[in-house]
Design an enzyme around this catalytic site. Structure first.
Site, PDB file in Angstrom:
ATOM      1  NE  ARG A 158      -3.462  -2.185   2.768  1.00  0.00           N
ATOM      2  CZ  ARG A 158      -4.070  -2.463   3.901  1.00  0.00           C
ATOM      3  NH1 ARG A 158      -4.081  -1.569   4.887  1.00  0.00           N
ATOM      4  NH2 ARG A 158      -4.650  -3.618   4.076  1.00  0.00           N
TER       5      ARG A 158
ATOM      6  CG  ASP B 185       2.331   6.058   2.722  1.00  0.00           C
ATOM      7  OD1 ASP B 185       1.251   5.527   2.999  1.00  0.00           O
ATOM      8  OD2 ASP B 185       3.351   6.008   3.454  1.00  0.00           O
TER       9      ASP B 185
ATOM     10  CE1 TYR C 275       7.765   0.516  -1.013  1.00  0.00           C
ATOM     11  CE2 TYR C 275       8.033  -1.578   0.130  1.00  0.00           C
ATOM     12  CZ  TYR C 275       7.213  -0.588  -0.393  1.00  0.00           C
ATOM     13  OH  TYR C 275       5.852  -0.701  -0.308  1.00  0.00           O
TER      14      TYR C 275
ATOM     15  NE  ARG D 287       7.780   9.220   3.206  1.00  0.00           N
ATOM     16  CZ  ARG D 287       6.555   9.756   3.316  1.00  0.00           C
ATOM     17  NH1 ARG D 287       5.470   9.012   3.081  1.00  0.00           N
ATOM     18  NH2 ARG D 287       6.418  11.005   3.664  1.00  0.00           N
TER      19      ARG D 287
END
Lengths: 243, 243
Positions: A51, A53, A111, A196
């Site tokens: 999911r 952002d 990622y 992040r």
């Protein structure tokens, strides 16, 4: 007859309120479901592996859904790419075994976070330029401690649906080329804002405000307050999902 | 005291009507002149080395202007980057000799055109995906004939201010990496739409609609009608200007 489809998707997250459908917002899931609904003539709920952002990009998001097998796979891909907006592209369409679920069956997610040493005009949507010098060797040294099984509470936003916050990191990789620095991390699963906050904290190490030992202490403390700020979403890419 | 400034600029051309100031349009020159006017407290006309078209990007456009030497060069750069919109960045600020003119003194310009074999979501602003397969070896073979001094009337839009259409191409270079193909061309000067018409015609060679010999015949004919279509602006970058 129905079958289970597996899609690999690329999208530019700049103009999306993330992956997940929510009333009134432009999201990747909503755009995809709208187009699938037209193609198959009825509602087609879609499951995404990650999911992402608001503002986060994907090079290889995976989505699954059940629908009629009335079109050849190539036709489905062509039709979707013709109907979808230009900031979403379908990279591949396959048939998956019945019961395949893009989120629950995922075994690893990769990622990437892209940092730029220079302020950018071209490609500024796809990298974060921290307004300070940063030492990548120090950041890479600090990030070694991330490998393995950990509780990630120091590096994620609280999530009411989550209780253990445990996941195993398989690898961490750094690549520097001219002014661009790429960080790639592979784990079983990721928690909210995890990459992040990791990057926001690693930049603290890079600029000398924290040592690699401090960084490890933050991980071990489990305390979000001790970690750095959340890096902006535009440097983050969901690169690949493995099954 | 006044001095002559030389700026190197990067910009994302996506949201600009090109470099050149024109009433009512958002252009790079107009944005830059507006900010310089505020910084120096009066009108500061700017000269650009290359008049990039609507949608064309620059990694190293060069601009010159005369203004007071009241601020250190670093302060000028910082102030400009603070005041300019995010799609223009000042890469460097130098003092040039009196009489320096970014356009007239340029001895070579380097342009890059980026092609993508796959449709893109991420980075679609920065590459053209022709909807056909193309053979880069054939395109590279055809492009060999571009080197040297030629009349470019087959590969440019007519320009009322131009009469000879002559320029020397110093080099042509191809680079392929995964789905991305980069074409780089260095010449004394370029004419209107030149790189885009070259690419539009080279893609005709790449897809087999034209042979390298046909391509050379187009160059020699000087006839725009015989060349291919003008490739879209978003794959084009002004990379560097040499003096």
């Amino acid at each position: 007859m129905n079958r289970t489809y597996k899609l690999v998707l690329e999208y530019d997250g700049s103009d999306f309120h993330g992956w997940q459908r929510q009333p009134g917002d432009r999201t990747v899931q909503a755009e995809l479901e709208a187009v699938l609904g037209r193609l198959f003539g009825g509602p087609v709920p879609v499951i995404g592996a990650g999911r992402t952002d608001t503002g986060v990009h994907a090079l290889g998001q995976v989505a699954s859904f059940r629908a009629e097998d009335k079109h050849p796979l190539e036709t489905v891909q062509r039709a979707l790419n013709a109907m979808l907006p230009a900031d979403i592209r379908v990279r591949s369409v396959e048939t998956a075994e019945d019961g395949f679920n893009a989120r629950r069956r995922a075994s690893r997610r990769v990622y990437r976070y892209v940092l730029s040493r220079a302020p950018l005009a071209v490609g500024r949507q796809y990298a974060w330029h921290p307004r300070c010098r940063f030492d990548v060797d120090a950041m890479a040294a600090a990030s070694e401690c991330l490998k393995g099984l950990h509780r990630w509470t120091a590096f994620c936003k609280r999530d009411p649906e989550e209780d253990r916050y445990e996941s195993e990191v398989h690898s961490v990789r750094w690549e520097a080329e001219a002014d661009t620095v790429r960080f790639e991390i592979t784990a079983v699963r990721f928690f909210h804002h995890m990459v992040r906050i990791l990057i926001g904290t690693l930049v603290e190490v890079g600029k000398g405000a924290m040592t690699p030992a401090d960084f490890r202490a933050v991980l071990e403390s489990g305390d979000r307050e001790k970690a750095g700020p959340t890096a902006p979403p535009n440097g983050l890419f969901l690169v690949r999902v493995e099954y």
